[in-house]
Design an enzyme around this catalytic site. Structure first.
Site, PDB file in Angstrom:
ATOM      1  N   ARG A 117     -12.958 -90.007  42.871  1.00 55.27           N
ATOM      2  CA  ARG A 117     -12.385 -90.383  41.889  1.00 55.27           C
ATOM      3  C   ARG A 117     -12.250 -91.931  41.935  1.00 55.27           C
ATOM      4  NH1 ARG A 117      -7.338 -86.656  41.210  1.00 55.27           N
ATOM      5  NH2 ARG A 117      -7.503 -87.942  38.880  1.00 55.27           N
TER       6      ARG A 117
ATOM      7  N   HIS B  99      -0.308 -82.929  45.426  1.00 52.66           N
ATOM      8  CA  HIS B  99       0.751 -83.611  44.627  1.00 52.66           C
ATOM      9  C   HIS B  99       2.314 -83.844  44.825  1.00 52.66           C
ATOM     10  CE1 HIS B  99      -2.850 -85.548  42.499  1.00 52.66           C
ATOM     11  NE2 HIS B  99      -2.914 -86.418  43.776  1.00 52.66           N
TER      12      HIS B  99
ATOM     13  N   ARG C  67      -3.014 -87.614  49.677  1.00 57.26           N
ATOM     14  CA  ARG C  67      -3.854 -89.122  48.540  1.00 57.26           C
ATOM     15  C   ARG C  67      -2.934 -90.153  48.713  1.00 57.26           C
ATOM     16  NH1 ARG C  67      -7.114 -86.044  45.394  1.00 57.26           N
ATOM     17  NH2 ARG C  67      -7.787 -84.370  45.698  1.00 57.26           N
TER      18      ARG C  67
ATOM     19  N   CYS D 291      -0.275 -83.991  34.223  1.00 54.32           N
ATOM     20  CA  CYS D 291      -1.803 -84.917  35.568  1.00 54.32           C
ATOM     21  C   CYS D 291      -2.878 -85.352  33.951  1.00 54.32           C
ATOM     22  CB  CYS D 291      -2.431 -83.755  36.722  1.00 54.32           C
ATOM     23  SG  CYS D 291      -1.157 -82.399  37.055  1.00 54.32           S
TER      24      CYS D 291
HETATM   25  C1  CIR Z   1      -8.451 -83.595  42.438  1.00 55.03           C
HETATM   26  O1  CIR Z   1      -7.973 -82.739  43.310  1.00 55.03           O
HETATM   27  O2  CIR Z   1      -8.157 -84.486  42.583  1.00 55.03           O
HETATM   28  C2  CIR Z   1      -8.383 -82.824  41.355  1.00 55.03           C
HETATM   29  N1  CIR Z   1      -8.864 -81.710  40.661  1.00 55.03           N
HETATM   30  C3  CIR Z   1      -6.514 -82.117  40.542  1.00 55.03           C
HETATM   31  C4  CIR Z   1      -5.517 -83.435  40.460  1.00 55.03           C
HETATM   32  C5  CIR Z   1      -4.164 -83.145  40.082  1.00 55.03           C
HETATM   33  N2  CIR Z   1      -3.768 -84.039  39.601  1.00 55.03           N
HETATM   34  C6  CIR Z   1      -2.559 -84.100  40.018  1.00 55.03           C
HETATM   35  O3  CIR Z   1      -1.534 -82.915  39.611  1.00 55.03           O
HETATM   36  N3  CIR Z   1      -1.988 -85.650  39.258  1.00 55.03           N
END
Ligand code: CIR
Length: 254
Positions: free
Chosen positions: A85, A160, A130, A247
């Site tokens: 990412r 998260h 993360r 998000c």
């Molecule tokens: C991930 O796993 O990074 C994405 N599929 C989901 C990210 C969601 N973002 C967030 O909660 N801030």
């Protein structure tokens, strides 16, 4: 007036990363319609939408929240915990530079914006798969000169910090107590998600309005009973990618 940075849902969205959820088919067109509906609500609530171009080969790029933390005085550029990412960050950095001094999280620190819940001068930082301690230590050093207190928080069961807890009023939090201990948030009142809706703790507070997934009606009732004004949005397809309403935007005063 506020700016909301968003990004078009990628055509590769269905290949999103999943940590706690099982993969389900995602309807891309519906996801894009829902995302447009979300942007429409933000615009109605007074945001100028600054939509970044699609990043076709980056499935999770719609989740711009993870790429930065925008505070009144500066923006911290994240270093996403998932290596794949990291290419999402550059264009957000270039955009934020027009509005804020930017400071980057540096290796070996990793941080996803979804792990940061900032309320006034308190910055709750989730330690997660993360976001690591090295990044949180950097955050402490970056934000101290501006009077912020960075509070490391542990949680379980979700991706998260803001999957487990978000702000829904001046001193009110929405939280899943199976995933996080409310005692960390001293001085706040708490609305708990309905037990049948464990994924419902991610809400987006914009002034007096709580933008909230239509998919969680029992928790919506609880928010309204607590005095919140709730604006429902449909985000079923975003939810299948383990994302929520915070998000998909980075919201700040220019
Ligand atoms: C991930 O796993 O990074 C994405 N599929 C989901 C990210 C969601 N973002 C967030 O909660 N801030």
């Amino acid at each position: 007036m506020r700016i909301a940075i968003t990004r078009q849902v990628s055509r590769s969205f269905e290949s999103c990363q999943l940590t706690h959820l099982a993969r389900q088919p995602i309807d891309l067109e519906l996801a894009r319609r829902q995302h447009a509906g979300y942007e429409h609500i933000l615009a109605l609530l007074g945001c100028e939408i600054l939509q970044l171009p699609e990043q076709a080969d980056l499935p999770d790029a719609v989740f711009v929240e993870d790429t930065a933390i925008v505070l009144d005085e500066l923006a911290v550029i994240a270093r996403p915990g998932s290596k794949s990412r990291r290419p999402e960050v550059r264009s957000v950095l270039d955009t934020l530079r027009q509005y804020r001094t930017v400071l980057p999280v540096e290796a070996p620190g990793t941080l996803d914006g979804g792990d940061i819940l900032s309320i006034g001068k308190q910055v709750f930082a989730g330690l997660s798969s993360r976001t690591n301690r090295r990044a949180v230590d950097q955050l402490v050093r970056m934000l101290k000169p501006f009077g912020y207190q960075v509070i490391p928080v542990t949680f379980t069961g979700c991706l998260h910090l803001k999957s487990a807890v978000t702000q829904v009023g001046p001193e009110l939090l929405l939280l899943n107590r199976l995933w996080i201990d409310a005692a960390v948030f001293k001085g706040f009142k708490v609305v708990e998600v309905d037990p049948a809706e464990p994924l419902a703790a991610n809400a987006l507070l914009l002034d007096q309005t709580v933008v909230f997934p239509r998919e969680y009606p029992a928790t919506k009732d609880r928010l309204e009973a607590a005095g919140c004004r709730v604006q429902a949005v449909e985000v079923s397809e975003i939810g299948k990618a383990e994302g929520g309403v915070t998000c998909c935007s980075l919201i700040f005063k220019p």
